[in-house]
Scaffold this active site. Structure first.
Site, short mmCIF file in Angstrom:
data_model
loop_
_atom_site.label_atom_id
_atom_site.label_comp_id
_atom_site.label_asym_id
_atom_site.label_seq_id
_atom_site.Cartn_x
_atom_site.Cartn_y
_atom_site.Cartn_z
N LYS A 87 0.86 -1.19 0.00
CA LYS A 87 0.00 0.00 0.00
C LYS A 87 0.90 1.24 0.00
CE LYS A 87 -4.29 1.34 2.33
NZ LYS A 87 -4.99 1.25 3.61
C1 E4P Z 1 -8.27 1.89 3.86
O1 E4P Z 1 -7.52 1.48 3.06
C2 E4P Z 1 -8.14 3.21 4.52
O2 E4P Z 1 -6.90 3.30 5.14
C3 E4P Z 1 -9.26 3.38 5.47
O3 E4P Z 1 -10.44 2.93 4.85
C4 E4P Z 1 -9.42 4.76 6.03
O4 E4P Z 1 -10.63 4.81 6.73
P1 E4P Z 1 -11.02 5.98 7.76
O5 E4P Z 1 -11.28 7.22 6.99
O6 E4P Z 1 -12.24 5.46 8.44
O7 E4P Z 1 -9.85 6.13 8.69
#
Ligand code: E4P
Length: 218
Positions: A87
């Site tokens: 990622k």
């Molecule tokens: C996923 O890949 C993201 O890091 C995550 O969905 C972020 O979510 P949030 O806005 O609830 O922190």
């Protein structure tokens, strides 16, 4: 639409996996910290533990913000398990890293996507997934679903292979709306996934069926 769970909590991951509908997992540094997972060895072991539970893509995020650091970290993460997806944040150095990993056949998830231009750039670099953050756009009075639809149109126009991974999903309507738009994947908390099952008429109907059965079988 594929269902990923957005957490580093092993119990939630196990619970979602036990439902039989889980396709993968996404994590981020905040989610790891929330579970108290700190230090490189512990973090790597935690990814190994997640990969043991779920037979599907597991996104593991790099911390570096420059190309060489991302490559070094990403290669270490990818070597952990064949299901690891590296990622990478949506910055120009990240685009270079995505291109590098794409050429090497290593899967990537471009994170922190908030515009169609960013999604286009990541697809051109060969990202496996891009993560537009639905909920965080909603938080600043911008319709996150409009962005998902815009990216869907662009990717379909040019038949990009990059998958739209709707992230920052907060509730069941986000999941349903993403499915209507044609998002390839959604990642959300266990609470949003489980909430899809709820309907008061189901509960009432079941109660009635069981009561009628009990009456007839006294
Ligand atoms: C996923 O890949 C993201 O890091 C995550 O969905 C972020 O979510 P949030 O806005 O609830 O922190």
């Amino acid at each position: 639409m594929k269902f990923f769970i957005d957490t580093a909590n092993l119990k939630d991951i196990q619970d979602a996996n036990d439902l039989g509908i889980l396709d993968g997992v996404t994590t981020n540094p905040s989610l790891m910290a929330k579970e108290g997972i700190t230090g490189q060895e512990n973090i790597l072991n935690h990814y190994r533990a997640i990969c043991k539970i779920v037979d599907g893509p597991v996104s593991a995020e790099v911390i570096s913000t420059e190309f060489h650091g991302m490559i070094e970290e990403g290669e270490k993460l990818a070597a952990l398990h064949p299901n690891i997806v590296v990622k990478i944040p949506m910055i120009l150095e990240g685009i270079k890293a995505i291109k590098y990993f794409s050429a090497k056949g290593i899967k990537t998830n471009c994170t922190l996507v908030f515009s169609a231009g960013q999604a286009l750039l990541a697809a051109k670099a060969g990202a496996t997934y891009i993560s537009p953050f639905l909920g965080r756009l909603d938080d600043v009075s911008t319709n996150g679903l409009d962005l998902i639809a815009q990216i869907r149109l662009i990717y379909d126009n040019y038949m990009f292979d990059t998958q739209i991974l709707a992230a920052s999903v907060r509730h069941p309507m986000h999941i349903i709306n993403c499915a209507e738009i044609g998002s390839d994947v959604m990642t959300g908390p266990l609470s949003a996934i489980k909430a899809l099952a709820n309907h008061p008429l189901t509960d009432l109907g079941l109660k009635q069926f069981l009561a009628d059965h009990a009456k007839g079988n006294k």
